[in-house]
Design a protein around this motif. Structure first.
Motif, PDB file in Angstrom:
ATOM      1  N   PHE A 184       0.826  -1.200   0.000  1.00 45.53           N
ATOM      2  CA  PHE A 184       0.000   0.000   0.000  1.00 45.53           C
ATOM      3  C   PHE A 184       0.865   1.257   0.000  1.00 45.53           C
ATOM      4  O   PHE A 184       0.608   2.206  -0.747  1.00 45.53           O
ATOM      5  CB  PHE A 184      -0.939   0.019   1.201  1.00 45.53           C
ATOM      6  N   VAL A 188       0.944   4.225  -2.902  1.00 48.59           N
ATOM      7  CA  VAL A 188       0.775   5.650  -2.612  1.00 48.59           C
ATOM      8  C   VAL A 188       1.980   6.440  -3.099  1.00 48.59           C
ATOM      9  O   VAL A 188       1.835   7.522  -3.690  1.00 48.59           O
ATOM     10  CB  VAL A 188       0.545   5.868  -1.096  1.00 48.59           C
ATOM     11  N   TYR A 203      -8.121   5.794  -3.628  1.00 48.97           N
ATOM     12  CA  TYR A 203      -7.371   4.657  -3.107  1.00 48.97           C
ATOM     13  C   TYR A 203      -8.280   3.546  -2.599  1.00 48.97           C
ATOM     14  O   TYR A 203      -7.939   2.365  -2.683  1.00 48.97           O
ATOM     15  CB  TYR A 203      -6.431   5.107  -1.984  1.00 48.97           C
ATOM     16  N   GLU A 204      -9.444   3.898  -2.075  1.00 49.45           N
ATOM     17  CA  GLU A 204     -10.339   2.868  -1.515  1.00 49.45           C
ATOM     18  C   GLU A 204     -10.709   1.829  -2.562  1.00 49.45           C
ATOM     19  O   GLU A 204     -10.818   0.637  -2.249  1.00 49.45           O
ATOM     20  CB  GLU A 204     -11.601   3.519  -0.945  1.00 49.45           C
ATOM     21  N   ALA A 207      -6.422   0.952  -4.688  1.00 47.86           N
ATOM     22  CA  ALA A 207      -5.152   0.563  -4.066  1.00 47.86           C
ATOM     23  C   ALA A 207      -5.244  -0.823  -3.435  1.00 47.86           C
ATOM     24  O   ALA A 207      -6.300  -1.222  -2.937  1.00 47.86           O
ATOM     25  CB  ALA A 207      -4.755   1.580  -3.003  1.00 47.86           C
ATOM     26  N   SER A 210      -6.343  -1.453   0.742  1.00 50.23           N
ATOM     27  CA  SER A 210      -6.722  -0.119   1.218  1.00 50.23           C
ATOM     28  C   SER A 210      -7.537  -0.172   2.504  1.00 50.23           C
ATOM     29  O   SER A 210      -7.370   0.684   3.386  1.00 50.23           O
ATOM     30  CB  SER A 210      -7.506   0.630   0.134  1.00 50.23           C
ATOM     31  N   LYS A 211      -8.414  -1.150   2.638  1.00 46.93           N
ATOM     32  CA  LYS A 211      -9.249  -1.220   3.846  1.00 46.93           C
ATOM     33  C   LYS A 211      -8.420  -1.573   5.069  1.00 46.93           C
ATOM     34  O   LYS A 211      -8.753  -1.168   6.187  1.00 46.93           O
ATOM     35  CB  LYS A 211     -10.381  -2.224   3.646  1.00 46.93           C
ATOM     36  N   LYS A 217     -10.656   7.562   7.032  1.00 44.82           N
ATOM     37  CA  LYS A 217      -9.834   8.432   6.187  1.00 44.82           C
ATOM     38  C   LYS A 217      -9.228   9.640   6.879  1.00 44.82           C
ATOM     39  O   LYS A 217      -8.456  10.375   6.264  1.00 44.82           O
ATOM     40  CB  LYS A 217     -10.646   8.899   4.986  1.00 44.82           C
TER      41      LYS A 217
END
Length: 256
Positions: A184, A188, A203-204, A207, A210-211, A217
């Motif tokens: 991750f 980024v 990103y959710e 990516a 992401s979670k 956030k």
């Protein structure tokens, strides 16, 4: 001109720790010009309306529990700067954000934890700003963009949060970084280096992991605001990245 920074603030214990990240923060400040004032946006000050601190002298809040007694002895009695608070109010109004001055808000650990390491003398005026998670990322970027005007006056802007920051996943006895956290962070990094804001703020959906990395956030928003403050030049620089507890990232970005 003063750069702006995104800095991970880790756990509250960061203020007491001696590791490669805290060493970096101390050394970086030695080579950086001393700012006339600091504007800091911490993930731990959330509000629906935009709030701006307007205190003459800062107190601190220990917004955590169950840590060693030593951490509760840390203070950061820096002065505020009412003139700067007013100027920020005016800047934000230009993008339709009607902020409010807060003459009581103490510094939370997302602010004093870093400042205690970086400027232990507490001799630089500080203005802290709240974060509104309800605002879309595009508006968060706009906030950073208008705050970027302060850099011309030698004001240091710091977004304090975390890129991989999930306390439900930390492994206290693990000294190496887990692969998902690295994946991750590297995703980024690529988006920042290419200044690909459209993908970054999605990103959710886009990516990996992401979670797991960003369960909520508010710790990611300071990164977007810090990037916004570097919009004029769009010259990002990754200054430092290490991991604690298996997956808690300690990352520093500079935006000129």
């Amino acid at each position: 001109m003063m750069p702006s920074l995104f800095l991970s603030h880790g756990t509250p214990l960061l203020a007491l720790e001696k590791n490669s990240y805290t060493s970096f923060l101390k050394e970086y400040m030695k080579v950086m010009n001393k700012p006339t004032a600091i504007v800091i946006l911490s993930a731990h000050w959330e509000s629906k309306e935009q709030l701006i601190s307007a205190v003459s002298k800062h107190e601190v809040i220990y917004d955590f529990a169950g840590f060693p007694e030593e951490i509760y002895q840390v203070t950061y009695p820096a002065s505020g700067c009412l003139e700067l608070s007013d100027k920020i109010l005016t800047l934000l109004s230009k993008i339709g954000i009607l902020g409010e001055l807060d003459d009581r808000r103490p510094l939370d650990h997302g602010a004093w934890g870093l400042l205690h390491i970086m400027y232990p003398e507490a001799d630089i005026p500080i203005v802290s700003l709240s974060i509104s998670p309800d605002l879309p990322f595009a508006k968060q970027y706009e906030i950073g963009k208008v705050l970027g005007d302060l850099k011309k006056s030698n004001v240091l802007i710091i977004g304090s949060g975390g890129i991989v920051h999930n306390f439900n996943h930390i492994q206290e006895d693990m000294n190496v970084a887990e692969g998902w956290a690295i994946s991750f962070e590297e995703w980024v990094e690529e988006k920042i280096m290419n200044w690909d804001m459209e993908t970054l703020v999605n990103y959710e959906q886009m990516a990996p992991y992401s979670k797991d990395a960003v369960p909520t956030k508010e710790h990611f928003i300071p990164l977007v605001i810090a990037m916004g403050s570097g919009d004029d030049n769009k010259k990002p620089k990754l200054l430092h990245r290490t991991f604690q507890y298996g997956n808690l990232s300690l990352t520093a970005w500079q935006f000129d």
